[in-house]
Structures are given as C-alpha cells and as structure tokens.
Design a protein around this motif. Structure first.
Motif, PDB file in Angstrom:
ATOM      1  N   MET A 170      36.101 -22.105 118.578  1.00  0.00           N
ATOM      2  CA  MET A 170      35.281 -21.315 117.991  1.00  0.00           C
ATOM      3  C   MET A 170      33.772 -22.039 118.172  1.00  0.00           C
ATOM      4  O   MET A 170      32.692 -21.473 117.898  1.00  0.00           O
ATOM      5  N   GLY A 171      33.633 -23.369 118.094  1.00  0.00           N
ATOM      6  CA  GLY A 171      32.450 -24.033 118.051  1.00  0.00           C
ATOM      7  C   GLY A 171      31.840 -23.843 116.743  1.00  0.00           C
ATOM      8  O   GLY A 171      32.528 -24.052 115.682  1.00  0.00           O
ATOM      9  N   ASP A 172      30.462 -23.754 116.851  1.00  0.00           N
ATOM     10  CA  ASP A 172      29.716 -23.353 115.426  1.00  0.00           C
ATOM     11  C   ASP A 172      29.712 -21.862 115.521  1.00  0.00           C
ATOM     12  O   ASP A 172      28.707 -21.346 115.805  1.00  0.00           O
ATOM     13  N   THR A 173      30.821 -21.159 114.823  1.00  0.00           N
ATOM     14  CA  THR A 173      30.574 -19.874 114.473  1.00  0.00           C
ATOM     15  C   THR A 173      30.635 -19.418 112.861  1.00  0.00           C
ATOM     16  O   THR A 173      30.012 -20.344 112.260  1.00  0.00           O
ATOM     17  N   LEU A 174      31.046 -18.242 112.794  1.00  0.00           N
ATOM     18  CA  LEU A 174      30.690 -17.638 111.475  1.00  0.00           C
ATOM     19  C   LEU A 174      29.333 -17.415 110.926  1.00  0.00           C
ATOM     20  O   LEU A 174      29.032 -17.387 109.896  1.00  0.00           O
ATOM     21  N   GLY A 179      35.250 -30.704 115.092  1.00  0.00           N
ATOM     22  CA  GLY A 179      34.464 -29.698 115.395  1.00  0.00           C
ATOM     23  C   GLY A 179      33.208 -30.235 116.379  1.00  0.00           C
ATOM     24  O   GLY A 179      33.394 -30.950 117.222  1.00  0.00           O
ATOM     25  N   SER A 180      32.036 -29.332 116.378  1.00  0.00           N
ATOM     26  CA  SER A 180      30.906 -29.506 117.383  1.00  0.00           C
ATOM     27  C   SER A 180      30.342 -31.003 116.964  1.00  0.00           C
ATOM     28  O   SER A 180      29.442 -31.511 117.903  1.00  0.00           O
ATOM     29  N   THR A 216      32.121 -26.453 113.434  1.00  0.00           N
ATOM     30  CA  THR A 216      33.006 -25.483 112.703  1.00  0.00           C
ATOM     31  C   THR A 216      34.092 -25.005 113.592  1.00  0.00           C
ATOM     32  O   THR A 216      33.830 -24.554 114.682  1.00  0.00           O
ATOM     33  N   LEU A 217      35.235 -25.136 113.166  1.00  0.00           N
ATOM     34  CA  LEU A 217      36.448 -24.523 113.729  1.00  0.00           C
ATOM     35  C   LEU A 217      36.996 -24.219 112.369  1.00  0.00           C
ATOM     36  O   LEU A 217      36.857 -24.009 111.284  1.00  0.00           O
ATOM     37  N   THR A 218      38.363 -23.522 112.806  1.00  0.00           N
ATOM     38  CA  THR A 218      39.364 -22.823 111.570  1.00  0.00           C
ATOM     39  C   THR A 218      39.573 -24.125 110.858  1.00  0.00           C
ATOM     40  O   THR A 218      40.133 -25.129 111.312  1.00  0.00           O
ATOM     41  N   ASN A 219      39.278 -24.123 109.413  1.00  0.00           N
ATOM     42  CA  ASN A 219      39.560 -25.081 108.522  1.00  0.00           C
ATOM     43  C   ASN A 219      38.960 -26.393 108.781  1.00  0.00           C
ATOM     44  O   ASN A 219      39.548 -27.295 108.363  1.00  0.00           O
ATOM     45  N   GLY A 260      40.971 -28.884 106.239  1.00  0.00           N
ATOM     46  CA  GLY A 260      41.903 -27.990 105.752  1.00  0.00           C
ATOM     47  C   GLY A 260      41.668 -27.114 104.774  1.00  0.00           C
ATOM     48  O   GLY A 260      42.321 -26.562 103.744  1.00  0.00           O
ATOM     49  N   ALA A 261      40.448 -26.748 104.821  1.00  0.00           N
ATOM     50  CA  ALA A 261      39.676 -25.585 103.992  1.00  0.00           C
ATOM     51  C   ALA A 261      38.907 -24.697 104.574  1.00  0.00           C
ATOM     52  O   ALA A 261      37.953 -25.214 105.438  1.00  0.00           O
ATOM     53  N   SER A 262      38.731 -23.464 104.235  1.00  0.00           N
ATOM     54  CA  SER A 262      37.770 -22.661 104.903  1.00  0.00           C
ATOM     55  C   SER A 262      36.489 -23.001 105.143  1.00  0.00           C
ATOM     56  O   SER A 262      35.868 -23.366 104.117  1.00  0.00           O
ATOM     57  N   PRO A 263      35.757 -22.934 106.443  1.00  0.00           N
ATOM     58  CA  PRO A 263      34.350 -23.155 106.340  1.00  0.00           C
ATOM     59  C   PRO A 263      33.347 -22.110 105.657  1.00  0.00           C
ATOM     60  O   PRO A 263      32.291 -22.643 104.994  1.00  0.00           O
ATOM     61  N   ALA A 264      33.906 -21.087 105.269  1.00  0.00           N
ATOM     62  CA  ALA A 264      32.989 -20.371 104.473  1.00  0.00           C
ATOM     63  C   ALA A 264      33.142 -20.890 102.864  1.00  0.00           C
ATOM     64  O   ALA A 264      31.905 -20.706 102.404  1.00  0.00           O
ATOM     65  N   THR A 265      33.783 -21.759 102.469  1.00  0.00           N
ATOM     66  CA  THR A 265      33.861 -22.344 101.397  1.00  0.00           C
ATOM     67  C   THR A 265      33.087 -23.802 101.306  1.00  0.00           C
ATOM     68  O   THR A 265      32.465 -24.083 100.566  1.00  0.00           O
TER      69      THR A 265
END
Length: 466
Positions: A1-5, A116-117, A416-419, A443-448
């Motif tokens: 996903m690269g730098d997503t969200l 990630g990136s 940013t990737l998943t977790n 190991g944790a959500s990027p949203a957090t």
C-alpha cells in the motif's frame, strides 16, 4: 500500500485557498478605499504625506549556529521515553547529531523491522552513490530488421509520458513520446507499419515477493517493466490512481498510434540497429527528490534496477536489492540487519533497522566542510516532505493535532503498510541544533501509531533536552 491511509484533502485546501484570496482581495479593496483622493479631501487631509523612513531588511532565515548545544541522552530520554514506552506494537528508534555523527539516543535501534516506504532511503542513497546525478533514463527507437518495422527499446524510464508539450503529469520534466515519434518519423525513410516493444533491459518477475496483487488496481504500483508511460497510471495527472497490468504494451500501442503503425508486438532490438531517435528523462538527482517527496513506488523500483545495471548485477528484484546493499557497503555504510526484496518498501518481506536509516540521513545532512565538497547524498534531504506542507506529509501534523508544533519544521520520509508505520527525517530543536531521527513501529494499526510518531518528532523539535 506504500504511504496510504491518506484522507483526501486537496479539495478542502483548494477551497481554503480561494477563501484566503477573497479575504486578501477584500482587505486590499478596503485599503484602497480608505486612501482614495476623495476621502482624503473630505477629511481635510490634503497635505503631502511625509516619505516613510526606509526600514533595513531583517533576515527571516539564516544558517544554524555551529555552537548550538547538543541535547543529552538523559534529556532526550526524559522527553521521548514515556511516549516510546506507550507506543503500540514493536518499536525501534534513534536520534543522531549529523554534524558529528554521534548517536544521541536509541531504543532497540539495531532491531530490524518492516520499514514500509522508508526503505526508499536505502534505494535513493544507493542511486545517488552509483549513478551520475546529471544523467537520466534514456528511451530509444532503432530500425527493425524488416522494412517498415521499428523497435521501441525500454530504458527503464517510468516517467516517459504520452502527454503533449504543455500538459503536465505527476513527474518533473518528463521525456515525451510525442517528441520521440516525431524524431523517428523524420528519420524513417518510409511508412511505419509495425512497432516492436523490447523490454529486455530487465529480467525476472515483474512483481516482488510480499506485494499485494490488489496494489495495481489500487494505484500504488504497476508490473515493473523497463517501458511504461507515467508509471503505468491510467490517469497520468494523479499520483495514486489505478494502473495498467501491461505497461510496456500500453506504451507500445501509444507510440504505434503516433507513428501510424497498425501492429504492435514484443521482441528484441537488433544488435546493430540504426538509432532513429531517443529521449531522456529528468536528471537522476531530481528523480530521487521526487521519489522521496511523493513516495513513488514505481520510480523507486526503476532507480534500484538502474543501480543493478550500472554495477553489473542482475536487473531483477533480487539483483537490485543485492546491489543496493552492496553500493551502501562500498560507500562505507554498515547495512547490517537490512533485508531487501524490492526497492520501494512495498513488500512486507523487507526489514531494516532504525540505525541504518538514521546513519544514511545523518550522512546526507552532514554540513559541508568547504565549498569544494561534493554532497552526493544531499537530495535525500532536499526531497524530504515538509510536515503539513507537501508530499506524503501534506495532510499530517494538523493544526489541532498534538504534533502541530512540528508543522513546517519536521521534514521526514514516511512509511505505511498494514500494521507498519515509520517516520525518518530531521528537525531543528529548540536550541537550534539540527537532529536526525528514525522511528519505526510494527504490529499496530497506522491509524493509531502514525499520529504518535508525528508527535514524537514534534516533541524532538521542541526539546532543548539538556
């Protein structure tokens, strides 16, 4: 996903810009009406105004003081330790002084995590250390073995565009397919009926281990081939937009249409084929900056392959990864613990320690000792996104966020990737000392995690930390 969200915000910013212009226009209009001749006369202010005293200019920005005090390890631990202890997932981090190369603070910095990136820092550094910064990717056309046949030879340039002169896509100063077609038509003795597409510059799979096949449709990457248009984007004006799954053939068909050919096929250029035309991308140094700023996965992969080509390695994912690490080692860096399977960091199989990211950025940010110094790695720094300003940090460090104090002062590469969340860059602290940092969490959500990494960087910038 690269730098997503990323939350779409350009429309909002555009609206804000329009409102700002209208407010400024209103303010200017008020100023004009209050100083109009009729109003001055009505108020009895008809005398000649006194000439204002000139105000000497005051520099708004200047060089950092070489004598700025260093933060202490204890001071940095007091500022960062609690936030690090509360960081979700597995964390690694480091803070360095680029002027001396000293590690000022570290937390499991030798521990390798999925970057990630921020893995693009390794790719970009290897490219700057290996490639001539003023050179670029070259796409060429040679005469085929049959009358009316030309061969379009991919040179690795993902920035090549079919947009005409005057229309811009996402890449700086791209080579144009229209210019190449015009050159070929001027030199070709007769009509062209067949375009052969040559993608032999690269070898191996077009997708790396650890990539999500859905990333093509989602707009984060395209199959890695040495010939494509606008990074394989279906809409060349958007950074993250769905991509084609056959980029070389799409480019071949576009070229065939421009030169009036009916057939497009794959093949190999003849060894002694007459060159009919060529176009060159923007310089590698500019492309590295663009890669860092926008986190462009396809461009990062192309740069990694070019490193492999120049160093005599295999122009595949494995060969590019191997030569990237070899280039860093040859330059005196220690990439111990780093495992790469691609050049973009899009793979979940990549692993990089924070200390490797920090060392590369610190070297790039080291002050020049004389005017004769050649700062090969400087585009690593000049390409870093600005917090709350541009690139992949344009919608982070919000004005109401805990990291707001870092707006405009933190410059960093995101990941940013998943977790997976990472942030590596530089900031000037409260005492005027330039610091380099690298923070990573798995190991944790990027949203957090991402807002916490942002706040950590902002805290570093606000710290004197004696």
């Amino acid at each position: 996903m690269g730098d997503t969200l990323r939350v779409p915000g350009r429309g909002v910013r555009r609206a804000v810009a329009v409102v700002t212009v209208l407010v400024l226009a209103a303010g200017i209009g008020s100023a004009v009406s209050l100083t109009a001749p009729t109003l001055v006369s009505d108020l009895g202010l008809t005398g000649s105004p006194a000439a204002p005293e000139p105000v000497p200019p005051v520099p708004a920005l200047g060089p950092l003081a070489a004598t700025a005090p260093l933060p202490t390890t204890a001071g940095l631990e007091a500022a960062l330790g609690e936030a690090v202890a509360d960081m979700p997932g597995r964390f690694t981090g480091t803070v360095l002084d680029p002027a001396t190369g000293a590690v000022l603070w570290a937390s499991d910095a030798e521990r390798a995590l999925v970057p990630g990136s921020t893995a693009k820092i390794l790719t970009a550094a290897a490219a700057l250390l290996t490639l001539n910064p003023t050179d670029g990717f070259v796409t060429r056309v040679v005469a085929g073995t049959q009358p009316g046949t030309v061969v379009l030879v991919g040179g690795g340039d993902p920035t090549l565009t079919a947009l005409p002169e005057g229309e811009d896509g996402v890449y700086p100063g791209p080579a144009r397919l229209t210019e190449l077609a015009q050159e070929v038509q001027e030199r070709m003795p007769g009509p062209i009926d067949t375009v052969v597409v040559d993608t032999n510059r690269y070898s191996g799979p077009t997708s790396a281990p650890g990539w999500d096949p859905a990333d093509v449709g989602a707009g984060f990457v395209t199959p890695i081939e040495p010939l494509m248009l606008d990074g394989g984007r279906l809409d060349p004006t958007l950074q993250d937009t769905p991509r084609t799954d056959e980029p070389a053939l799409v480019a071949g068909r576009a070229f065939a249409e421009l030169v009036g050919a009916d057939e497009v096929e794959t093949g190999t250029a003849p060894g002694q084929g007459e060159r009919l035309g060529s176009v060159t991308s923007a310089p590698f140094s500019e492309l590295v900056e663009h890669t860092m700023r926008t986190s462009d996965n396809v461009l990062a992969e192309a740069l990694a392959r070019e490193v492999a080509v120049v160093r005599g390695g295999q122009p595949s994912f494995a060969g590019a990864a191997e030569q990237t690490l070899a280039a860093l080692t040859q330059a005196g860096f220690d990439p111990s613990g780093a495992v790469l399977v691609d050049g973009s960091g899009l793979s979940t199989d990549d692993e990089v320690p924070a200390q490797v990211l920090g060392a590369l950025l610190a070297a790039a940010a080291t002050p020049a000792e004389s005017d004769r110094d050649t700062d090969f790695l400087r585009p690593l720094i000049t390409g870093l996104p600005v917090a709350g300003g541009d690139g992949t940090l344009d919608d982070r460090f919000g004005v109401d966020a805990p990291s707001a104090s870092g707006r405009g002062t933190v410059r960093a590469k995101t990941g940013t990737l998943t977790n997976v969340s990472s942030l590596a860059g530089l900031v000037t602290d409260a005492d005027g000392r330039l610091l380099v940092f690298a923070f990573m969490s798995n190991g944790a959500s990027p949203a957090t995690v991402r807002p916490r990494l942002d706040a950590l960087a902002a805290e570093l910038g606000g710290c004197g930390c004696p």
